[in-house]
Motif scaffolding. Structure first.
Motif, PDB file in Angstrom:
ATOM      1  N   ALA A 252       0.690  -1.205  -0.041  1.00 14.37           N
ATOM      2  CA  ALA A 252      -0.144   0.172  -0.218  1.00 14.37           C
ATOM      3  C   ALA A 252       0.751   1.203  -0.002  1.00 14.37           C
ATOM      4  CB  ALA A 252      -1.020  -0.101   1.163  1.00 14.37           C
ATOM      5  N   LEU A 253       1.725   1.328   0.981  1.00 18.26           N
ATOM      6  CA  LEU A 253       2.946   2.535   0.756  1.00 18.26           C
ATOM      7  C   LEU A 253       3.511   2.584  -0.586  1.00 18.26           C
ATOM      8  CD1 LEU A 253       4.440   2.300   4.206  1.00 18.26           C
ATOM      9  CD2 LEU A 253       2.930   4.159   3.494  1.00 18.26           C
ATOM     10  N   ALA A 254       3.926   1.712  -1.205  1.00 16.47           N
ATOM     11  CA  ALA A 254       4.678   1.566  -2.512  1.00 16.47           C
ATOM     12  C   ALA A 254       3.847   2.035  -3.664  1.00 16.47           C
ATOM     13  CB  ALA A 254       5.420   0.135  -2.757  1.00 16.47           C
ATOM     14  N   ALA A 255       2.426   1.742  -3.480  1.00 10.39           N
ATOM     15  CA  ALA A 255       1.568   2.318  -4.548  1.00 10.39           C
ATOM     16  C   ALA A 255       1.545   3.567  -4.414  1.00 10.39           C
ATOM     17  CB  ALA A 255       0.171   1.395  -4.248  1.00 10.39           C
ATOM     18  N   GLN A 256       1.517   4.238  -3.177  1.00 14.47           N
ATOM     19  CA  GLN A 256       1.403   5.716  -3.306  1.00 14.47           C
ATOM     20  C   GLN A 256       2.655   6.391  -3.310  1.00 14.47           C
ATOM     21  OE1 GLN A 256      -1.239   7.032  -0.025  1.00 14.47           O
ATOM     22  NE2 GLN A 256      -2.084   4.917   0.140  1.00 14.47           N
ATOM     23  N   LEU A 257       3.603   5.764  -2.627  1.00 20.27           N
ATOM     24  CA  LEU A 257       5.112   6.330  -2.629  1.00 20.27           C
ATOM     25  C   LEU A 257       6.021   5.291  -3.084  1.00 20.27           C
ATOM     26  CD1 LEU A 257       4.889   8.025   0.902  1.00 20.27           C
ATOM     27  CD2 LEU A 257       4.536   9.192  -1.244  1.00 20.27           C
TER      28      LEU A 257
END
Length: 373
Positions: A252-257
């Protein structure tokens, strides 16, 4: 699924010696391995041991430090003798090696207040920063840590003998910080000002969008540097469940950042974000004093509530009936009685009833009879 054997590591004292021989601080080792300074300190004291990829990176670093540090066997004979002489002169053992050294007195044991203050000074600053990453609120982060240490002081005999007092307090602080009841408090209904930096603001927003369990798992593993088993135990989940939460949180973090797909970079950015705000905890005596006052208040409230219950029970026993009283039965309806009317001339039915009553009363034994008008 089979597991590979763990990478061998030197003893805890040897780990510290290799780090000092390489002129590295605990913070520098933590940065290279991708953990926190407190985790490196735990590894060097033997309280915990690294696992997984952290263990491999730490073992590789210690191996390189051991290769770069020359031993006396690798030095020439003259250099080894000079090193021994220099060491003896520096430590003052060259002239007094045969003299007996006085035995230092044993250190005085710490009082409960001193031990609590030492634990607070060691853990509170880092816990406030971690709670800020969990909640995004500076005031709530300070309150969570203070409340956790107040509970620890109330239960200090239990906390003092725990295997990991810092982990005990951290678990209580996380539970209080992630409580859903804070949303109903007036002081926490409106969000706090976000960090001024755009990158920090984006990271904090992405963290707060994660479910609380995912956020806590990610912080413990990639932020604090705990192993997967320790993270699962602290979050009260199984190891596969903790691993799934960690993977989903990273995705989820890699998808946004996308630039935070590397765990080392994520750890560095989380550390920088937690260090941006002014997050200061209260003094240890203040925390102990407030905790004691809260304990006294709730103790008195419990006593007052118990006395009220005893009084109400006593009053009920004194005023309650001592035997069974049957209810009054309902009255029976009497038929044939004419309805009540106002005074005036009698109706035909009333005249007929009067005549019937008069005629009936003249028969039978002697009795009083109404006089006719």
């Amino acid at each position: 699924m089979t597991q590979s054997p763990a990478t061998p590591l030197p003893p805890p004292k040897e780990r510290r010696r290799l780090r000092e021989a390489g002129s590295l601080t605990q913070a520098q080792v933590a940065t290279q391995v991708g953990v926190s300074r407190e985790t490196v300190r735990s590894w060097e004291t033997g309280r915990t041991n690294p696992r997984g990829r952290k263990r491999e990176a730490y073992a590789k670093l210690l191996t390189s430090l051991g290769e770069d540090t020359p031993t006396e066997e690798q030095l020439p004979a003259e250099e080894a003798e000079a090193a021994v002489e220099d060491t003896a002169e520096i430590t003052g053992l060259a002239a007094t090696v045969t003299e007996p050294q006085p035995t230092p007195p044993p250190p005085a044991p710490l009082t409960p207040a001193q031990a609590f203050d030492a634990l607070y000074a060691f853990c509170a600053p880092a816990l406030v920063r971690q709670a800020y990453l969990l909640t995004g609120r500076r005031e709530l982060a300070r309150e969570s840590v203070e409340r956790a240490f107040q509970v620890a002081w109330q239960r200090w005999p239990e906390v003092a003998v725990d295997r990991d007092p810092a982990g005990w307090v951290r678990s209580v602080a996380y539970e209080y910080a992630l409580s859903p009841w804070h949303r109903f408090r007036p002081r926490y209904r409106h969000p706090e000002p976000p960090p001024p930096d755009t990158a920090d603001r984006a990271l904090l927003t992405a963290l707060l969008k994660l479910p609380p369990s995912y956020r806590r798992t990610l912080l413990l593993y990639d932020g604090v540097g705990l192993g997967l088993a320790e993270t699962a135990a602290e979050t009260e989940a199984s190891t596969p469940a903790a691993a799934n939460r960690l993977l989903h949180a990273r995705e989820a973090l890699a998808a946004q950042l996308p630039d935070l797909s590397d765990p080392t970079e994520l750890h560095r950015r989380m550390t920088e974000l937690a260090s941006t705000g002014r997050l200061h905890a209260a003094k240890p005596p203040t925390v102990r004093f407030v905790g004691e006052r809260r304990t006294v208040f709730w103790t008195r409230a419990a006593i007052a509530f118990t006395v009220a219950i005893i009084g109400a029970t006593t009053l009920t026993v004194r005023t309650a009936p001592t035997h069974y009283e049957p209810p009054v039965p309902l009255g029976q309806r009497v038929e044939g009685v004419p309805p009540r009317v106002v005074q005036g001339a009698l109706s035909e039915e009333e005249v007929s009833l009067r005549d019937r009553l008069r005629s009936g009363m003249t028969s039978g034994p002697e009795r009083l009879a109404p006089l006719g008008r």
